[in-house]
Design a protein around this motif. Sequence first.
Motif, PDB file in Angstrom:
ATOM      1  N   TYR A   1     -31.738 -17.375 -16.168  1.00 25.08           N
ATOM      2  CA  TYR A   1     -30.581 -17.011 -15.545  1.00 25.08           C
ATOM      3  C   TYR A   1     -29.599 -18.059 -16.611  1.00 25.08           C
ATOM      4  O   TYR A   1     -28.380 -17.943 -16.621  1.00 25.08           O
TER       5      TYR A   1
ATOM      6  N   THR B   1     -30.211 -14.863  -5.728  1.00 24.57           N
ATOM      7  CA  THR B   1     -29.745 -13.836  -6.708  1.00 24.57           C
ATOM      8  C   THR B   1     -31.157 -13.128  -7.042  1.00 24.57           C
ATOM      9  O   THR B   1     -30.767 -11.965  -7.515  1.00 24.57           O
TER      10      THR B   1
ATOM     11  N   CYS C   1     -38.388 -14.327  -9.507  1.00 21.33           N
ATOM     12  CA  CYS C   1     -37.448 -15.329  -8.615  1.00 21.33           C
ATOM     13  C   CYS C   1     -38.194 -15.873  -7.411  1.00 21.33           C
ATOM     14  O   CYS C   1     -37.946 -17.077  -7.066  1.00 21.33           O
TER      15      CYS C   1
END
Length: 114
Positions: A83, A105, A72
């Motif tokens: 995702y 996230t 990420c």
Amino acid sequence: VHAKQPEPNKNTAEAWRRQQNTPIQESAEAAVPLVAPAAEPIAMDTASLAHLLYVVGSMCLGVGLCVLGVLCFFLPHTAAEMYGLPLQAECSAPARQDEAWVLATGFRDLFLGI
């Protein structure tokens, strides 16, 4: 008085083969088994197997979350696709918010993996 020496037993190799139940190769030096004896199976009770599967599963989950978290930070567009929410390619405000969500996230997943 001379002690009588025992005569060599000519059936030693044959007796050993019958005892081991494996074929042997006769040679002038010694009898050599052709088949290795079977290994004993590993006995594992249910609790030990459950613990092993728990540890292996936890390690797989932890490593996967760490990899996704690091991804990420370096490749947020690829991570967003993993995702299931691909990012927009433009530099608009919603696109930056989406990228911030992916970074958040990823940060969360990295620390959950650790």
